[in-house]
Scaffold this motif. Sequence first.
Motif, short mmCIF file in Angstrom:
data_model
loop_
_atom_site.label_atom_id
_atom_site.label_comp_id
_atom_site.label_asym_id
_atom_site.label_seq_id
_atom_site.Cartn_x
_atom_site.Cartn_y
_atom_site.Cartn_z
N VAL A 80 0.86 -1.18 0.00
CA VAL A 80 0.00 0.00 0.00
C VAL A 80 0.90 1.23 0.00
O VAL A 80 2.08 1.17 0.36
N GLU A 81 0.34 2.34 -0.41
CA GLU A 81 1.12 3.58 -0.49
C GLU A 81 0.43 4.66 0.34
O GLU A 81 -0.71 5.04 0.03
N PRO A 82 1.09 5.15 1.41
CA PRO A 82 2.40 4.71 1.92
C PRO A 82 2.28 3.41 2.69
O PRO A 82 1.19 2.98 3.04
N CYS A 83 3.45 2.79 2.95
CA CYS A 83 3.44 1.55 3.72
C CYS A 83 2.83 1.81 5.10
O CYS A 83 3.09 2.82 5.73
N ARG A 84 2.00 0.86 5.53
CA ARG A 84 1.27 1.01 6.78
C ARG A 84 1.88 0.13 7.86
O ARG A 84 2.22 -1.03 7.60
N LEU A 85 1.97 0.68 9.07
CA LEU A 85 2.54 -0.07 10.20
C LEU A 85 1.60 0.04 11.39
O LEU A 85 1.13 1.13 11.73
N VAL A 86 1.35 -1.11 12.02
CA VAL A 86 0.55 -1.17 13.24
C VAL A 86 1.39 -1.84 14.31
O VAL A 86 1.92 -2.95 14.09
N ARG A 87 1.53 -1.17 15.47
CA ARG A 87 2.35 -1.70 16.56
C ARG A 87 1.51 -1.73 17.83
O ARG A 87 0.72 -0.81 18.09
N ALA A 88 1.69 -2.79 18.64
CA ALA A 88 0.91 -2.93 19.87
C ALA A 88 1.74 -3.65 20.92
O ALA A 88 2.71 -4.35 20.60
N ASP A 89 1.35 -3.45 22.18
CA ASP A 89 1.89 -4.26 23.26
C ASP A 89 0.74 -5.05 23.87
O ASP A 89 -0.32 -5.19 23.26
N ALA A 90 0.93 -5.54 25.09
CA ALA A 90 -0.07 -6.41 25.69
C ALA A 90 -1.34 -5.67 26.06
O ALA A 90 -2.39 -6.30 26.24
N THR A 91 -1.31 -4.37 26.16
CA THR A 91 -2.48 -3.62 26.66
C THR A 91 -3.15 -2.76 25.62
O THR A 91 -4.35 -2.53 25.70
N ARG A 92 -2.43 -2.28 24.60
CA ARG A 92 -3.05 -1.33 23.67
C ARG A 92 -2.27 -1.27 22.36
O ARG A 92 -1.14 -1.78 22.26
N VAL A 93 -2.90 -0.62 21.38
CA VAL A 93 -2.23 -0.35 20.11
C VAL A 93 -1.40 0.91 20.28
O VAL A 93 -1.92 1.98 20.65
N LEU A 94 -0.10 0.79 20.01
CA LEU A 94 0.81 1.91 20.24
C LEU A 94 0.88 2.86 19.05
O LEU A 94 1.07 4.07 19.23
N TYR A 95 0.71 2.32 17.83
CA TYR A 95 0.87 3.16 16.64
C TYR A 95 0.13 2.51 15.48
O TYR A 95 0.12 1.29 15.33
N ASP A 96 -0.48 3.34 14.64
CA ASP A 96 -1.12 2.90 13.41
C ASP A 96 -1.01 4.03 12.41
O ASP A 96 -1.68 5.06 12.54
N GLY A 97 -0.14 3.86 11.43
CA GLY A 97 0.06 4.92 10.45
C GLY A 97 1.16 4.57 9.49
O GLY A 97 1.60 3.40 9.39
N PRO A 98 1.66 5.55 8.74
CA PRO A 98 2.74 5.31 7.78
C PRO A 98 3.99 4.78 8.47
O PRO A 98 4.35 5.23 9.57
N SER A 99 4.66 3.84 7.83
CA SER A 99 5.87 3.26 8.42
C SER A 99 6.95 4.30 8.62
O SER A 99 7.69 4.26 9.61
N SER A 100 7.03 5.25 7.70
CA SER A 100 8.12 6.24 7.77
C SER A 100 7.98 7.17 8.96
O SER A 100 8.96 7.79 9.38
N GLN A 101 6.79 7.27 9.54
CA GLN A 101 6.57 8.19 10.65
C GLN A 101 6.48 7.48 12.00
O GLN A 101 6.21 8.11 13.02
N ALA A 102 6.70 6.16 12.02
CA ALA A 102 6.56 5.40 13.25
C ALA A 102 7.73 5.67 14.18
O ALA A 102 8.88 5.78 13.74
N PRO A 103 7.51 5.79 15.51
CA PRO A 103 8.61 5.95 16.46
C PRO A 103 9.44 4.67 16.53
O PRO A 103 8.97 3.59 16.15
N PRO A 104 10.67 4.75 17.06
CA PRO A 104 11.52 3.55 17.14
C PRO A 104 10.86 2.49 18.01
O PRO A 104 10.32 2.79 19.07
N PRO A 105 10.89 1.22 17.59
CA PRO A 105 10.26 0.16 18.37
C PRO A 105 11.26 -0.42 19.39
O PRO A 105 12.43 -0.04 19.43
N ALA A 106 10.75 -1.34 20.19
CA ALA A 106 11.66 -2.15 21.00
C ALA A 106 12.47 -3.05 20.07
O ALA A 106 12.17 -3.19 18.89
#
Length: 829
Positions: free
Chosen positions: A286-312
């Motif tokens: 997809v354009e732009p690339c989409r990234l979804v990140r979560a931990d055990a309690t909630r979704v931390l990020y959902d948006g363009p991969s280029s704008q995602a904060p650094p992960p663990a």
Amino acid sequence: MRKGETGQLRLLTGLVLFLAAGCVTWAATHLVAPSPAEWLYLVIAVGLVIVATACSAPVQIRSQMRFTATSAAVLVLAVILPPAWAILCAATGVTAGRLAARHAGVSFHKALHNSGKDVLAATAASYAAWLAGVRPGVEGELLTQGWVTYVVALSLAAAAFAAVEEIVMPATLVLATGRSWGQIWRTDWDVRLAVNLASILLAGAALGLLALDPRLMIAIPLAQLVLYLLYMHRLHLRAERTTWEQLAAATDALNGVDLTGVLHTAARGAVAVFNARQAQVELWDVEPCRLVRADATRVLYDGPSSQAPPPAELTASRFLGGRDGSAIGVLRLALPATTGGIHGREESTLRAFGASLTTAILNARAYAELTEERDRHAEDARHDPLTGLANRRALLDRLGAAPEQPASGTRALALVDLNRFKEVNDTLGHAFGDQLLVELGGRLHAAADENGAVVARLGGDEFAIVLDNLPAPATAIHRARRILDCLRDPVALAGMQVTVQASAGIALAGPGVAAGELLRRADVAMYQAKRAGVSIVDYQHGRDTADHRQLSLGGELARAVEEGEFTVRFQPIVDLGSGEAVAAEALTRWQHPRHGVLLPKQWLPIVERSDLLGAFTARVLRQALLGLREWKAAGFDLTVALNVSPHSLLDPAFPAMVLDELRARRLDPGSLMLELAETTSVGQLQAVERVLTTLRSAGVRLALDDFGTGHSSLSVVSEVAVHELKIDRTFVAAMRTSAQAAAAVRSTVELGRSLGLALVAEGVETADQRQALWELGCTAGQGHLFGRPMKAGELLEALRDGADGVRGSLAASLHPGATVIALRNRPPA
């Protein structure tokens, strides 16, 4: 791993190792040298710990814990060896066991950490047994106290060992995984409890063997290994079942149709299944690339991969494959530092989870495409493809719905039809006709918007305008006229200026007026405007000529034919000179159960348009022939005349049906006269000529009914070979007062004579008309003067009674005593 976590974990490891080293140092300084024979017990004790420590296995995928039988071995040491020797043997055994059998993915640092923890636990267990009253020594008897003391000692030692385990191990996992103390303690608490109880039982069994014979102590490691492996097998089965149940639950949760929901569920589900600190799903196609990140309690990020904060730190991944084998994205896991990554059975679990996630993503996308396609089709189904305006379906839906502001005014519907639009299509072509419709549709749409109205195209050159929120019904025409003013300006087509005019009909909505009825009323008013040559007409109930009975009769036609509701009445045809009956015309009536007697003009068009015409004609013909046979049986040589629909003459099977009915009743075909409607058969001469020829050749006689009322009477006579002409009643009624009507009758009579055709005048009501027709040369007539339509039996009685007692006569002779040549004896045409 979060910031500062590595340092805290190392600090904890250092503290554990420091305390363990202190315990070992203390033990080394308090050792009592054993005799040479007692070294065997020490070696067996060390071997017992090595076996227990080396034979460990995880019981839950990504639990970060490995259960061993070290506690059982340590408990045995705590009650049979002095604390110093117990600590030293435990330290030697756990260190040697962990270093000799390091598990895949377990670091040297982790092995030392766990060894230090076990040394601390062994120290706590040894002193707990010492406090319980156990005073073992390496010389002499191994078991010197009573069994109650050993039971208490084993229980206290086990509690002390577990206390150290439940403090050090959760603290380590909290720092390594970021999970809370409560989550750690709740994880596999039942398994840990079962292991501790099993350790007490195993240690008690070992003491029992020692009580029987100290030499049996050599069998303790083997027994420990067998029991441990059996117990671990059961724990492994339970762990696998739990793992697959979690995987099944996580993959079942992916069976959604919303892509965002699938991605969020997948990220959180991966954290739960693999006990990861974080999980992220990244889509590449997809354009732009989409990234979804979560931990055990909630979704931390959902948006363009280029704008995602650094992960663990991401330590495991699985590509998500498309149907064509290409990768559409990737699933990544941030596993705790203590796990050593994905391996073994966990790889199969990750592969299965990745496959389910890929399927869920593709299914969600397919559902989204289907939903979009459905919405697009639904939108297309409500709009006209040429003009983009709402279509008939959307209009009816809008009319069926309540107004947006029901209390604010009146609703009206204007139906607009373009005048002479067909000329544009015929002259310039349909492409320019479509161009004209698009231009005018755009004008109407713009004008309607300005006046708070909605425009729809119903088809062809018909448009509808819904006028809402009218302050008063009288304003409907004014507002509609203001909208239609946009059509006055000419339209440029094919290099010329085309001016378009329109006719409109307006109907007001009201309580109980359905959408279809409102549209019908507007249509009635629109056609009234067309006929009157005006631009707009409002609907008036008094001017509505729609006959709803026609629809009702059409639905009852099949029943009427089947149950014989159509009956035949006979009107006699007489010789005008002698008054003798020579024939009878069969006239059909519908004896309706609710409406009474219905004349042909009320139902004949319905019959002709239906598929029951053949059955209807056969029933009527049968009744007419039955009457004819009844008269002939009584000695009256009459003919019977029957009107035939032009639609019947188009049926190739019609002649066979007529001749079959005549044969079935043993009647001469010449006694049947079929009357053709001159006004309707003239345009179908070629189509019906074969049918007429067949009937004429068989002897059936033909008459041209209502002669003189068509547009080409003479051409019909020249094209259709008939035996008789019937003068229409309109000429007969007016011949005494109108020279033109008298001339028409006279010319018809002369035409019939010159062609050798018989003549019958219809509508003879008075003696004067009879006399005048006779004087002009017309030889036969029918009308109320001679008899109204009656049943076959009634006509038979009238023939028997006769006029002035003359059998077969229905009127007195115009020339008493004169000899009259009967019509039936005239030469054939």
